[in-house]
Design a protein around this motif. Sequence first.
Motif, PDB file in Angstrom:
ATOM      1  N   HIS A   1       0.809  -1.217   0.000  1.00  0.00           N
ATOM      2  CA  HIS A   1       0.000   0.000   0.000  1.00  0.00           C
ATOM      3  C   HIS A   1       0.845   1.272   0.000  1.00  0.00           C
ATOM      4  O   HIS A   1       0.306   2.374  -0.148  1.00  0.00           O
ATOM      5  CB  HIS A   1      -0.952  -0.009   1.195  1.00  0.00           C
ATOM      6  CG  HIS A   1      -1.839  -1.219   1.240  1.00  0.00           C
ATOM      7  ND1 HIS A   1      -2.843  -1.431   0.330  1.00  0.00           N
ATOM      8  CD2 HIS A   1      -1.847  -2.306   2.065  1.00  0.00           C
ATOM      9  CE1 HIS A   1      -3.441  -2.587   0.595  1.00  0.00           C
ATOM     10  NE2 HIS A   1      -2.858  -3.126   1.639  1.00  0.00           N
ATOM     11  N   VAL A   2       2.156   1.122   0.173  1.00  0.00           N
ATOM     12  CA  VAL A   2       3.071   2.256   0.085  1.00  0.00           C
ATOM     13  C   VAL A   2       3.521   2.463  -1.359  1.00  0.00           C
ATOM     14  O   VAL A   2       3.670   3.603  -1.824  1.00  0.00           O
ATOM     15  CB  VAL A   2       4.306   2.039   0.992  1.00  0.00           C
ATOM     16  CG1 VAL A   2       5.315   3.170   0.814  1.00  0.00           C
ATOM     17  CG2 VAL A   2       3.887   1.921   2.448  1.00  0.00           C
TER      18      VAL A   2
ATOM     19  N   THR B   1       8.090   1.636  13.223  1.00  0.00           N
ATOM     20  CA  THR B   1       7.950   0.404  12.450  1.00  0.00           C
ATOM     21  C   THR B   1       8.278  -0.764  13.366  1.00  0.00           C
ATOM     22  O   THR B   1       9.423  -1.200  13.453  1.00  0.00           O
ATOM     23  CB  THR B   1       8.871   0.415  11.215  1.00  0.00           C
ATOM     24  OG1 THR B   1       8.587   1.564  10.427  1.00  0.00           O
ATOM     25  CG2 THR B   1       8.658  -0.827  10.372  1.00  0.00           C
ATOM     26  N   ALA B   2       7.268  -1.229  14.087  1.00  0.00           N
ATOM     27  CA  ALA B   2       7.427  -2.318  15.052  1.00  0.00           C
ATOM     28  C   ALA B   2       6.842  -3.589  14.442  1.00  0.00           C
ATOM     29  O   ALA B   2       5.628  -3.756  14.403  1.00  0.00           O
ATOM     30  CB  ALA B   2       6.724  -1.972  16.354  1.00  0.00           C
TER      31      ALA B   2
ATOM     32  N   ALA C   1       3.793   8.502   7.816  1.00  0.00           N
ATOM     33  CA  ALA C   1       2.335   8.604   7.683  1.00  0.00           C
ATOM     34  C   ALA C   1       1.833   7.650   6.598  1.00  0.00           C
ATOM     35  O   ALA C   1       0.819   6.968   6.775  1.00  0.00           O
ATOM     36  CB  ALA C   1       1.944  10.039   7.358  1.00  0.00           C
ATOM     37  N   ILE C   2       2.552   7.604   5.481  1.00  0.00           N
ATOM     38  CA  ILE C   2       2.157   6.705   4.393  1.00  0.00           C
ATOM     39  C   ILE C   2       2.298   5.250   4.817  1.00  0.00           C
ATOM     40  O   ILE C   2       1.412   4.421   4.564  1.00  0.00           O
ATOM     41  CB  ILE C   2       2.992   7.007   3.138  1.00  0.00           C
ATOM     42  CG1 ILE C   2       2.657   8.402   2.599  1.00  0.00           C
ATOM     43  CG2 ILE C   2       2.745   5.948   2.064  1.00  0.00           C
ATOM     44  CD1 ILE C   2       3.569   8.866   1.481  1.00  0.00           C
ATOM     45  N   CYS C   3       3.408   4.924   5.488  1.00  0.00           N
ATOM     46  CA  CYS C   3       3.602   3.549   5.967  1.00  0.00           C
ATOM     47  C   CYS C   3       2.538   3.169   6.987  1.00  0.00           C
ATOM     48  O   CYS C   3       2.093   2.014   7.030  1.00  0.00           O
ATOM     49  CB  CYS C   3       4.994   3.398   6.583  1.00  0.00           C
ATOM     50  SG  CYS C   3       6.345   3.383   5.389  1.00  0.00           S
TER      51      CYS C   3
ATOM     52  N   LYS D   1      -3.826  -1.220   7.207  1.00  0.00           N
ATOM     53  CA  LYS D   1      -4.567  -2.099   6.305  1.00  0.00           C
ATOM     54  C   LYS D   1      -4.153  -3.554   6.478  1.00  0.00           C
ATOM     55  O   LYS D   1      -4.988  -4.464   6.442  1.00  0.00           O
ATOM     56  CB  LYS D   1      -4.367  -1.652   4.860  1.00  0.00           C
ATOM     57  CG  LYS D   1      -5.092  -0.357   4.518  1.00  0.00           C
ATOM     58  CD  LYS D   1      -4.946  -0.001   3.046  1.00  0.00           C
ATOM     59  CE  LYS D   1      -5.759   1.234   2.701  1.00  0.00           C
ATOM     60  NZ  LYS D   1      -5.651   1.598   1.254  1.00  0.00           N
ATOM     61  N   CYS D   2      -2.849  -3.794   6.669  1.00  0.00           N
ATOM     62  CA  CYS D   2      -2.374  -5.164   6.895  1.00  0.00           C
ATOM     63  C   CYS D   2      -2.936  -5.711   8.206  1.00  0.00           C
ATOM     64  O   CYS D   2      -3.347  -6.878   8.275  1.00  0.00           O
ATOM     65  CB  CYS D   2      -0.852  -5.202   6.917  1.00  0.00           C
ATOM     66  SG  CYS D   2      -0.056  -4.970   5.303  1.00  0.00           S
TER      67      CYS D   2
END
Length: 492
Positions: A19-20, A345-346, A476-478, A484-485
């Motif tokens: 989605h990125v 990002t965990a 923000a994009i990530c 979504k994931c």
Amino acid sequence: MNILLINPKYPETFWSFKHVLRFISKKAAFPPLGLLTVAAILPGGWQKKLVDLNVEPLTDATLDWADLVFVGAMLVQRESAQEVIDRAKAAGKRVVAGGPAFTAAPELFPGVDHLVLNEGEITLPMFVRDFLAGTPQPRYTSDEKPDIAKTPAPLWQLIKMKNYATMSVQFSRGCPFNCEFCDIIVMNGRVPRTKSPTQMLGELETLRKAGWRGSVFIVDDNFIGNKDKVKTFLRELIVWQKASKFPFTFFTEASLNLAQDEELMRLMSAANFHKVFLGIETPSLDSLKECSKLQNTTLDLAKAVNAIQSNGMQVMAGFIVGFDSDTERIFETQMQFIQRIGVVTAMVGMLAALPGTRLWHRLQAEDRLLGETSGENTDGSLNFIPKMGVDTLVKGYKDLVNSLYAPKEYYARVNTFLKHYRPTAFSRVTWNETVALFRSFWTIGLRSHARLLYWKLILKTLFTKFKAFPTAVEMAICGLHFEKCARRMREE
């Protein structure tokens, strides 16, 4: 001899960044570095084509062209890999397969004619020799660890670089540590082997001359496994980067003891490293001892993260739940810990027993294995019986991931991260990144339920920490991708 190399498709996962990619007009995150290197090892007189199913389909015409079909894959690509094998066999092609998935569990892939396992620098020439002699064998294996200073540079001309978000290179293989759950030491050993600085700079210069600018992922098992060799390389890399006007930003994987070496952090920062992925795993001391992650037991984990981020590198990190020492309290403990240290990002996964690891052998002896692992520890599936019970672990894990990537909690971590982050990396804003910014205005800033949090972050960073603005936009994009994931996993 026409050689077709095929990279199977990755499923949608946290690491696929599906989605990125649409924000930056790319088709895949990373190129298939292993297959590009295999292509370089094969005889120079052979004709080669590479099809990456993550960026393009495999056509009948391309398959008809091939004399040999080479498939390389990781376990997470298992389903697509088998589809490729079946299709190639149906077309009457001979299939050669290798890479981590086939080395770990060759029995999972029926239809392969020749398994070329372990490290290709050793086993691939063995296959080529026998093939040319007309006596190819069904399986080639070796425990020998090659000198990767002799590994040829990847054949970058086999791909279209514009399809990918980042390029990949490798400096070393192997890791000096002995974590129970890790298959790296099973495949690549505990003595890190490195390329020479001259060799690495040659590969980077090839990328630069090919027109690549921007992100480069150094795919090492543990980039700092041999600190003396790393520091020697970094000193020469800094000189090259300055002379080349900093064409690349780097990110890599390392162990948390990076935080104990101020010189190493300064060198990485000066060389333009802007991210590093760490295996933090858990704040539970008992669980760290259980899995032999002893290098993390001597550190204040929060201070270690802050030290790295204050040196200009964003910390991405892996976390695990499901250790025997874990109780039902671990989910809340992990949540509070990750929020407190500001790791945006965990990547939290459930413990998985990978084939050949010490964990796999222990659980097999305890009659606790349930079957094969998918190779993706964030898909909500288990291949062993956990002490806390399957239902408790799976539910707790899904709740944890959904909480972590809920907008309120996610943006809170971004703000915590920005308090400690001291950006030092030099990078040029590309056209794709500019387009991504404006797409984020529409997709997140207007249409997303996180729009208020988004605009607060964007405006605050723009006016109070401008150098971190590109990082804030990227996060923000990530965040949209991760949410979504997480939602998809909850619904499965």
